[in-house]
Design a protein around this motif. Structure first.
Motif, PDB file in Angstrom:
ATOM      1  N   ASP A  74       0.847  -1.190   0.000  1.00  0.00           N
ATOM      2  CA  ASP A  74       0.000   0.000   0.000  1.00  0.00           C
ATOM      3  C   ASP A  74       0.888   1.247   0.000  1.00  0.00           C
ATOM      4  N   SER A  75       0.280   2.409   0.093  1.00  0.00           N
ATOM      5  CA  SER A  75       1.039   3.657   0.039  1.00  0.00           C
ATOM      6  C   SER A  75       1.978   3.836   1.234  1.00  0.00           C
ATOM      7  N   ASP A  76       1.753   3.074   2.311  1.00  0.00           N
ATOM      8  CA  ASP A  76       2.634   3.119   3.488  1.00  0.00           C
ATOM      9  C   ASP A  76       3.719   2.048   3.426  1.00  0.00           C
ATOM     10  N   ASN A  77       3.875   1.407   2.259  1.00  0.00           N
ATOM     11  CA  ASN A  77       4.829   0.315   2.046  1.00  0.00           C
ATOM     12  C   ASN A  77       4.565  -0.897   2.932  1.00  0.00           C
ATOM     13  N   LYS A  78       3.334  -1.050   3.367  1.00  0.00           N
ATOM     14  CA  LYS A  78       2.934  -2.227   4.132  1.00  0.00           C
ATOM     15  C   LYS A  78       2.404  -3.263   3.144  1.00  0.00           C
ATOM     16  N   LYS A  79       2.841  -4.505   3.302  1.00  0.00           N
ATOM     17  CA  LYS A  79       2.362  -5.568   2.416  1.00  0.00           C
ATOM     18  C   LYS A  79       0.954  -5.954   2.825  1.00  0.00           C
ATOM     19  N   LEU A  80       0.050  -5.948   1.837  1.00  0.00           N
ATOM     20  CA  LEU A  80      -1.336  -6.339   2.051  1.00  0.00           C
ATOM     21  C   LEU A  80      -1.619  -7.618   1.269  1.00  0.00           C
ATOM     22  N   ILE A  81      -2.470  -8.447   1.830  1.00  0.00           N
ATOM     23  CA  ILE A  81      -2.864  -9.704   1.204  1.00  0.00           C
ATOM     24  C   ILE A  81      -4.369  -9.637   0.994  1.00  0.00           C
ATOM     25  N   LYS A  82      -4.792  -9.718  -0.255  1.00  0.00           N
ATOM     26  CA  LYS A  82      -6.220  -9.594  -0.592  1.00  0.00           C
ATOM     27  C   LYS A  82      -6.564 -10.561  -1.717  1.00  0.00           C
ATOM     28  N   ARG A  83      -7.869 -10.671  -1.964  1.00  0.00           N
ATOM     29  CA  ARG A  83      -8.370 -11.548  -3.017  1.00  0.00           C
ATOM     30  C   ARG A  83      -8.824 -10.703  -4.208  1.00  0.00           C
ATOM     31  N   VAL A  84      -8.426 -11.111  -5.408  1.00  0.00           N
ATOM     32  CA  VAL A  84      -8.853 -10.419  -6.629  1.00  0.00           C
ATOM     33  C   VAL A  84     -10.334 -10.729  -6.853  1.00  0.00           C
ATOM     34  N   ILE A  85     -11.140  -9.678  -6.916  1.00  0.00           N
ATOM     35  CA  ILE A  85     -12.577  -9.822  -7.146  1.00  0.00           C
ATOM     36  C   ILE A  85     -12.944  -9.357  -8.553  1.00  0.00           C
ATOM     37  N   GLY A  86     -12.319  -8.271  -8.994  1.00  0.00           N
ATOM     38  CA  GLY A  86     -12.631  -7.731 -10.311  1.00  0.00           C
ATOM     39  C   GLY A  86     -11.393  -7.575 -11.169  1.00  0.00           C
ATOM     40  N   LEU A  87     -11.532  -7.893 -12.441  1.00  0.00           N
ATOM     41  CA  LEU A  87     -10.446  -7.823 -13.419  1.00  0.00           C
ATOM     42  C   LEU A  87     -10.702  -6.691 -14.413  1.00  0.00           C
ATOM     43  N   PRO A  88      -9.705  -6.332 -15.214  1.00  0.00           N
ATOM     44  CA  PRO A  88      -9.897  -5.264 -16.195  1.00  0.00           C
ATOM     45  C   PRO A  88     -11.114  -5.503 -17.095  1.00  0.00           C
ATOM     46  N   ARG A  89     -11.810  -4.418 -17.413  1.00  0.00           N
ATOM     47  CA  ARG A  89     -12.987  -4.384 -18.286  1.00  0.00           C
ATOM     48  C   ARG A  89     -14.224  -4.995 -17.632  1.00  0.00           C
ATOM     49  N   GLU A  90     -14.207  -5.144 -16.303  1.00  0.00           N
ATOM     50  CA  GLU A  90     -15.359  -5.713 -15.615  1.00  0.00           C
ATOM     51  C   GLU A  90     -16.042  -4.671 -14.737  1.00  0.00           C
ATOM     52  N   HIS A  91     -17.326  -4.883 -14.541  1.00  0.00           N
ATOM     53  CA  HIS A  91     -18.099  -4.078 -13.598  1.00  0.00           C
ATOM     54  C   HIS A  91     -18.377  -4.953 -12.385  1.00  0.00           C
ATOM     55  N   ILE A  92     -18.168  -4.422 -11.187  1.00  0.00           N
ATOM     56  CA  ILE A  92     -18.366  -5.159  -9.940  1.00  0.00           C
ATOM     57  C   ILE A  92     -19.500  -4.506  -9.161  1.00  0.00           C
ATOM     58  N   ALA A  93     -20.349  -5.334  -8.583  1.00  0.00           N
ATOM     59  CA  ALA A  93     -21.404  -4.844  -7.693  1.00  0.00           C
ATOM     60  C   ALA A  93     -21.732  -5.924  -6.677  1.00  0.00           C
ATOM     61  N   TYR A  94     -22.161  -5.488  -5.503  1.00  0.00           N
ATOM     62  CA  TYR A  94     -22.691  -6.385  -4.482  1.00  0.00           C
ATOM     63  C   TYR A  94     -24.097  -5.934  -4.177  1.00  0.00           C
ATOM     64  N   LYS A  95     -25.007  -6.890  -4.143  1.00  0.00           N
ATOM     65  CA  LYS A  95     -26.383  -6.598  -3.771  1.00  0.00           C
ATOM     66  C   LYS A  95     -26.899  -7.794  -2.975  1.00  0.00           C
ATOM     67  N   ASP A  96     -27.428  -7.524  -1.800  1.00  0.00           N
ATOM     68  CA  ASP A  96     -27.942  -8.572  -0.913  1.00  0.00           C
ATOM     69  C   ASP A  96     -26.903  -9.679  -0.691  1.00  0.00           C
ATOM     70  N   LYS A  97     -25.673  -9.264  -0.414  1.00  0.00           N
ATOM     71  CA  LYS A  97     -24.555 -10.173  -0.113  1.00  0.00           C
ATOM     72  C   LYS A  97     -24.175 -11.069  -1.293  1.00  0.00           C
ATOM     73  N   GLN A  98     -24.530 -10.683  -2.479  1.00  0.00           N
ATOM     74  CA  GLN A  98     -24.231 -11.447  -3.693  1.00  0.00           C
ATOM     75  C   GLN A  98     -23.299 -10.624  -4.584  1.00  0.00           C
ATOM     76  N   LEU A  99     -22.195 -11.238  -5.026  1.00  0.00           N
ATOM     77  CA  LEU A  99     -21.268 -10.604  -5.959  1.00  0.00           C
ATOM     78  C   LEU A  99     -21.819 -10.726  -7.375  1.00  0.00           C
ATOM     79  N   TYR A 100     -21.810  -9.600  -8.091  1.00  0.00           N
ATOM     80  CA  TYR A 100     -22.180  -9.578  -9.512  1.00  0.00           C
ATOM     81  C   TYR A 100     -20.999  -9.046 -10.319  1.00  0.00           C
TER      82      TYR A 100
END
Length: 184
Positions: A74-100
């Protein structure tokens, strides 16, 4: 004659140690590196204090996939571990706990254990536009979330992650011994 043999043996050991160190640093610098987990943002998939192996070259040879677990700074040079949810050219939304993704519902099997761990909802409703002011993820970026959505510093706060800032992908816990194995 005995001293010469001992000197040669010592020199051979020194050479072997130097070569081993060179290989170690080449592998660590270019191919894999260990990383320690600090925090609860990926619980229960990855626990605070676990040690992971980060593959620094694998994703560069292929594509990142949705649900890959990545390491970046991150901007503080701290290593973060996360999961890729959205890729290039995609639209991401969550509605009622459901990933779209692009309007299509997606399964997130790695969150099934989170219901037992966390009584609150998994993810609040949102759209990509609300957090990034973009209708699609631009080329060269990904949208990431922690598995513990209620306690995660991720793309909802820090924005899209440039792919060139990704250190690598990880899918293996090597410490503690009782947790050794693949990450879901």
């Amino acid at each position: 004659m005995g001293q010469t043999k001992e000197k040669n043996e010592i020199l051979e050991w020194i050479k072997a140690i130097i070569i081993a160190l060179i290989f170690f640093f080449i592998i660590k610098f270019f191919f894999v590196t260990p990383v320690a987990v600090s925090g609860e943002s990926m619980m229960p998939t990855i626990e605070d204090g676990e040690r992971l192996i980060v593959n620094k070259i694998g994703y560069k040879l292929g594509d990142l996939d949705r649900y890959d677990v990545i390491v970046f700074q991150d901007s503080d040079n701290k290593k973060l571990i996360k999961r890729v949810i959205g890729l290039p050219r995609e639209h991401i939304a969550y509605k009622d706990k459901q990933l779209y993704v692009n309007g299509e519902p997606q399964k997130e099997p790695y969150l099934s254990n989170l219901n037992k761990y966390h009584n609150a909802g998994l993810t609040e409703d949102f759209t990509l536009e609300e957090y990034t002011n973009q209708d699609k993820i631009p080329e060269g970026y990904v949208f990431v979330l922690g598995d513990n959505r209620q306690n995660s510093k991720d793309s909802r706060m820090i924005g899209l992650i440039p792919m060139d800032e990704i250190i690598g992908t990880t899918n293996f816990v090597w410490w503690p011994w009782n947790e050794i194995g693949a990450i879901e």
